[in-house]
Design a protein around this motif. Sequence first.
Motif, PDB file in Angstrom:
ATOM      1  N   THR A   1       0.823  -1.206   0.000  1.00  0.00           N
ATOM      2  CA  THR A   1       0.000   0.000   0.000  1.00  0.00           C
ATOM      3  C   THR A   1       0.860   1.259   0.000  1.00  0.00           C
ATOM      4  N   VAL A   2       2.171   1.104  -0.223  1.00  0.00           N
ATOM      5  CA  VAL A   2       3.065   2.254  -0.250  1.00  0.00           C
ATOM      6  C   VAL A   2       2.715   3.146  -1.430  1.00  0.00           C
ATOM      7  N   LYS A   3       2.526   4.421  -1.158  1.00  0.00           N
ATOM      8  CA  LYS A   3       2.118   5.357  -2.194  1.00  0.00           C
ATOM      9  C   LYS A   3       3.271   5.664  -3.127  1.00  0.00           C
ATOM     10  N   GLU A   4       3.016   5.560  -4.407  1.00  0.00           N
ATOM     11  CA  GLU A   4       4.058   5.818  -5.396  1.00  0.00           C
ATOM     12  C   GLU A   4       4.303   7.307  -5.522  1.00  0.00           C
ATOM     13  N   LYS A   5       5.556   7.703  -5.492  1.00  0.00           N
ATOM     14  CA  LYS A   5       5.923   9.087  -5.703  1.00  0.00           C
ATOM     15  C   LYS A   5       6.176   9.309  -7.186  1.00  0.00           C
ATOM     16  N   PRO A   6       5.977  10.564  -7.685  1.00  0.00           N
ATOM     17  CA  PRO A   6       6.213  10.818  -9.093  1.00  0.00           C
ATOM     18  C   PRO A   6       7.593  10.406  -9.557  1.00  0.00           C
ATOM     19  N   ALA A   7       8.611  10.650  -8.721  1.00  0.00           N
ATOM     20  CA  ALA A   7       9.984  10.322  -9.108  1.00  0.00           C
ATOM     21  C   ALA A   7      10.175   8.829  -9.349  1.00  0.00           C
ATOM     22  N   ASP A   8       9.309   7.991  -8.722  1.00  0.00           N
ATOM     23  CA  ASP A   8       9.422   6.555  -8.892  1.00  0.00           C
ATOM     24  C   ASP A   8       9.100   6.127 -10.321  1.00  0.00           C
ATOM     25  N   ARG A   9       8.421   7.010 -11.057  1.00  0.00           N
ATOM     26  CA  ARG A   9       8.038   6.680 -12.421  1.00  0.00           C
ATOM     27  C   ARG A   9       9.080   7.130 -13.436  1.00  0.00           C
ATOM     28  N   VAL A  10      10.144   7.758 -12.950  1.00  0.00           N
ATOM     29  CA  VAL A  10      11.122   8.357 -13.844  1.00  0.00           C
ATOM     30  C   VAL A  10      12.430   7.573 -13.835  1.00  0.00           C
ATOM     31  N   PRO A  11      12.998   7.249 -15.017  1.00  0.00           N
ATOM     32  CA  PRO A  11      14.283   6.557 -15.068  1.00  0.00           C
ATOM     33  C   PRO A  11      15.360   7.359 -14.347  1.00  0.00           C
ATOM     34  N   ALA A  12      16.350   6.651 -13.814  1.00  0.00           N
ATOM     35  CA  ALA A  12      17.396   7.299 -13.028  1.00  0.00           C
ATOM     36  C   ALA A  12      18.107   8.397 -13.812  1.00  0.00           C
ATOM     37  N   SER A  13      18.286   8.194 -15.113  1.00  0.00           N
ATOM     38  CA  SER A  13      19.002   9.166 -15.940  1.00  0.00           C
ATOM     39  C   SER A  13      18.269  10.494 -16.055  1.00  0.00           C
ATOM     40  N   ARG A  14      16.982  10.505 -15.704  1.00  0.00           N
ATOM     41  CA  ARG A  14      16.193  11.728 -15.840  1.00  0.00           C
ATOM     42  C   ARG A  14      15.798  12.332 -14.500  1.00  0.00           C
ATOM     43  N   VAL A  15      16.293  11.767 -13.420  1.00  0.00           N
ATOM     44  CA  VAL A  15      15.887  12.245 -12.095  1.00  0.00           C
ATOM     45  C   VAL A  15      16.242  13.712 -11.894  1.00  0.00           C
ATOM     46  N   ASP A  16      17.462  14.128 -12.310  1.00  0.00           N
ATOM     47  CA  ASP A  16      17.883  15.511 -12.108  1.00  0.00           C
ATOM     48  C   ASP A  16      16.986  16.479 -12.865  1.00  0.00           C
ATOM     49  N   LYS A  17      16.690  16.165 -14.118  1.00  0.00           N
ATOM     50  CA  LYS A  17      15.822  17.037 -14.897  1.00  0.00           C
ATOM     51  C   LYS A  17      14.411  17.057 -14.327  1.00  0.00           C
ATOM     52  N   PHE A  18      13.989  15.898 -13.832  1.00  0.00           N
ATOM     53  CA  PHE A  18      12.670  15.807 -13.214  1.00  0.00           C
ATOM     54  C   PHE A  18      12.600  16.717 -11.993  1.00  0.00           C
ATOM     55  N   ALA A  19      13.647  16.681 -11.169  1.00  0.00           N
ATOM     56  CA  ALA A  19      13.702  17.513  -9.970  1.00  0.00           C
ATOM     57  C   ALA A  19      13.727  18.998 -10.334  1.00  0.00           C
ATOM     58  N   GLU A  20      14.459  19.343 -11.389  1.00  0.00           N
ATOM     59  CA  GLU A  20      14.515  20.732 -11.830  1.00  0.00           C
ATOM     60  C   GLU A  20      13.141  21.216 -12.283  1.00  0.00           C
ATOM     61  N   ARG A  21      12.430  20.358 -12.998  1.00  0.00           N
ATOM     62  CA  ARG A  21      11.104  20.734 -13.473  1.00  0.00           C
ATOM     63  C   ARG A  21      10.125  20.866 -12.302  1.00  0.00           C
TER      64      ARG A  21
END
Length: 213
Positions: free
Chosen positions: A3-23
């Motif tokens: 029942t752990v709630k999925e965070k948006p970052a969990d849906r993003v490949p590791a290579s895009r985490v930085d850009k995801f965080a910036e956005r």
Amino acid sequence: MSTVKEKPADRVPASRVDKFAERRAELGEAALQTLATLGYARTSLREIAQNSEFSHGVLHYYFSDKVDLIVCSVRQYKARCVTRYDKATIEATSVEELMAGFLAALGDTLRDEAHMHRLWYDLRSQALFEEAFRPDVTDIDKSLENMVWRVMSRFSELSGIPPALPPSTAYALLDGLFQQALFKHLSGDADAVTTMQADVRQAISTLMGLAAA
């Protein structure tokens, strides 16, 4: 089933985490004014979308819910806010110079950014009811306590007098005076800023034993 709630970052490949965080940071910053105007109770991702240039779908992709967005926005604002007082702390060469710089910065932020501070206090109050807020509120609160203690430590260095209270108590005192002034300012009290500055001056002078400050 988990029942752990999925965070948006969990849906993003590791290579895009930085850009995801910036956005996320960009969106959180852009939504800050709307959040500050609406407050927690009247806010939803859909409501924020209706009051901004971003679609509900975009916000929902980057933020799991309004808690996620509000915390992101307030954390960014407070991270900037605490640095405002560092300039006065670093550059001051006397007790009165530090006092004047700190009080001026307090007055400016109360006068110019009252709605942003209102959002912070709203978030902190909601943390009494919403467990999801508590870790981030605790971190933000600690950063503000550290900021106050940097100021108090500088007073101590310049005066040669140790503070009479520990960091948490000094922070609680000054934060209480600021929150009280914020309420008065938002209620239309034209003297709220100057009264707060006088009260903070007296509180610091008493804490540090600075009779002439």
